[in-house]
Design an enzyme around this catalytic site. Structure first.
Site, mmCIF file in Angstrom:
data_model
loop_
_atom_site.group_PDB
_atom_site.id
_atom_site.type_symbol
_atom_site.label_atom_id
_atom_site.label_comp_id
_atom_site.label_asym_id
_atom_site.label_seq_id
_atom_site.Cartn_x
_atom_site.Cartn_y
_atom_site.Cartn_z
ATOM 1 N N SER A 178 0.860 -1.192 0.000
ATOM 2 C CA SER A 178 0.000 0.000 0.000
ATOM 3 C C SER A 178 0.891 1.235 0.000
ATOM 4 O O SER A 178 1.756 1.367 -0.865
ATOM 5 C CB SER A 178 -0.946 -0.033 1.210
ATOM 6 O OG SER A 178 -1.912 0.998 1.118
ATOM 7 N N THR A 179 0.730 2.143 0.955
ATOM 8 C CA THR A 179 1.478 3.399 0.957
ATOM 9 C C THR A 179 2.983 3.156 0.938
ATOM 10 O O THR A 179 3.521 2.430 1.770
ATOM 11 C CB THR A 179 1.107 4.228 2.204
ATOM 12 O OG1 THR A 179 -0.267 4.515 2.167
ATOM 13 C CG2 THR A 179 1.892 5.526 2.244
ATOM 14 N N HIS A 204 -2.306 -1.155 -3.666
ATOM 15 C CA HIS A 204 -3.503 -0.327 -3.522
ATOM 16 C C HIS A 204 -3.360 0.918 -4.381
ATOM 17 O O HIS A 204 -2.530 1.787 -4.117
ATOM 18 C CB HIS A 204 -3.710 0.078 -2.055
ATOM 19 C CG HIS A 204 -3.998 -1.080 -1.150
ATOM 20 N ND1 HIS A 204 -3.766 -1.039 0.204
ATOM 21 C CD2 HIS A 204 -4.513 -2.311 -1.404
ATOM 22 C CE1 HIS A 204 -4.123 -2.188 0.743
ATOM 23 N NE2 HIS A 204 -4.579 -2.978 -0.211
ATOM 24 N N MET A 297 -0.630 0.984 5.772
ATOM 25 C CA MET A 297 -1.365 1.122 7.018
ATOM 26 C C MET A 297 -2.462 0.072 7.090
ATOM 27 O O MET A 297 -2.975 -0.394 6.076
ATOM 28 C CB MET A 297 -1.983 2.527 7.128
ATOM 29 C CG MET A 297 -2.609 2.821 8.494
ATOM 30 S SD MET A 297 -3.169 4.547 8.652
ATOM 31 C CE MET A 297 -4.730 4.481 7.791
ATOM 32 N N ASP A 300 -4.619 -5.129 5.965
ATOM 33 C CA ASP A 300 -4.927 -5.887 4.753
ATOM 34 C C ASP A 300 -3.744 -6.788 4.401
ATOM 35 O O ASP A 300 -2.617 -6.319 4.250
ATOM 36 C CB ASP A 300 -5.235 -4.937 3.588
ATOM 37 C CG ASP A 300 -5.681 -5.678 2.334
ATOM 38 O OD1 ASP A 300 -6.247 -6.789 2.475
ATOM 39 O OD2 ASP A 300 -5.486 -5.149 1.229
#
Length: 367
Positions: A178-179, A204, A297, A300
């Site tokens: 993700s991030t 993501h 964060m 997931d």
């Protein structure tokens, strides 16, 4: 009451700024401290107001968002979330902004209905929250990660995926991020040898951006990289990136595997979801797979990676020292899913060689 996240909104369109300010101001944990119509005005607000996060439109007059990021971040390391139009040019610039150091990207709504706008504001608010806890100092350029010293043999030029170790033809890899994920994924995939086991990635990211991201990876890699399409077979030397706004599963196909892509509800807050990918890999591939969870964060992927480990797969997570946001890797370590926390330079050797060895039983880490 917890401290509010101070946000600077930057967009050359007064209408767009009003839309963002009005929507974000309704979030109890977010405070809009300023808004700016161009990079020069934004710079002044950053110096005077010290925002926690900045939202940035990349298509602006006088100085575009990419150039602004390149000049800004070395002096003022502030987390940035790009808000971009879903046009070809806007999407391309948004991806360039992420490669220049932006934390994430949110697409402006195509429609004009209240529902479209509300969904976009919800996604942006989540990205702002995630960016606000990121360690911006770790959002480094790909080439600044430590160089890999693994003994991987150098593959021949090309992207055929047909030569190399036969052992890798009946194995596969699943990666979730993700991030901060685009930078570490650039680093990893560019170092994949040509005979790397077939790999599936969930990053993501909104639609369109995933295709451009896959194309960007492909240009700099020995393996073939493309956005996944329903029914694509997973094969040695091929990396498939899950398309934005769809759920991707791995399914058995003959003696190997393929991807199944379909609309679906969000799982663990995301579509595509790392949990969906990992859980499907556990069922379809079992001990013939390896999983890696990267920066991001939330949680997931943690439960899905645990499913993979229980099925006999080798399971790893990014270490805290290199992760921009350690949330997803931490959850995978604490629930016993990740058997090892890896630095970037350790990841390709682990995925390429280590998962031929038997996996150990999962052990939950105490909080």
């Amino acid at each position: 009451m917890s401290k509010k996240i101070k946000v600077l909104v930057v967009d050359d369109s007064a209408i767009a700024r009003e839309m963002l300010v009005r929507g974000l101001s309704r979030k109890p944990d977010i405070e809009i401290i300023a808004q700016a119509g161009d990079a020069y005005e934004a710079r002044d607000h950053i110096v005077l107001s010290a925002p926690d996060v900045m939202t940035l439109d990349v298509e602006m007059p006088r100085m575009d968002g990419i150039e602004f990021l390149k000049r800004l971040l070395p002096q003022y390391p502030i987390p940035v979330v790009v808000v971009s139009a879903l046009t070809a040019e806007g999407s391309k610039k948004a991806l360039e902004a992420m490669q220049a150091g932006a934390m994430g990207v949110v697409a402006k709504p195509r429609g004009r209905t209240p529902g479209d706008l509300e969904r976009m504001i919800e996604e942006l608010a989540e990205q702002i929250r995630e960016a606000s806890i990121a360690d911006i100092g770790k959002q480094t350029k790909r080439e600044e990660f430590p160089k890999s010293t693994s003994p991987l043999r150098s593959p021949p030029p090309g992207k055929s995926g047909t030569s190399g170790s036969k052992d890798n033809r009946d194995r596969m890899i699943a990666i979730g991020a993700s991030t901060g994920g685009t930078v570490i994924l650039n680093y990893l995939v560019s170092r994949f040898p040509q005979d790397m086991p077939g790999t599936v990635i969930v990053q993501h990211m909104p639609p369109v951006f995933t295709r451009l991201f896959a194309e960007s990876l492909n240009r700099e890699s020995k393996v073939e990289v493309r956005e996944a399409a329903d029914g694509d077979e997973i094969r040695q030397g091929l990396v498939l990136v899950a398309p934005g706004d769809f759920q991707l599963k791995v399914v058995k196909k003959g003696k190997g595997w393929a991807v199944s892509i379909a609309p679906g509800d969000k799982v663990s807050g995301h579509r595509p979801s790392v949990d969906v990918l990992f859980s499907s890999v556990a069922e379809a591939a079992g001990p013939n797979a390896a999983g890696l969870i990267l920066t991001g964060m939330g949680r997931d992927g943690a439960d899905g990676l645990l499913d993979m480990r229980r099925s006999g797969a080798r399971c790893f997570a990014q270490n805290e020292e290199s992760a921009v946001v350690f949330g997803m890797p931490r959850e995978a370590a604490e629930n016993g899913a990740a058997e090892r926390l890896l630095s970037p330079e350790e990841m390709v050797p682990a995925l390429y060689s280590d998962f031929r060895k038997p996996a150990s039983a999962p052990q939950r880490t105490r909080r």
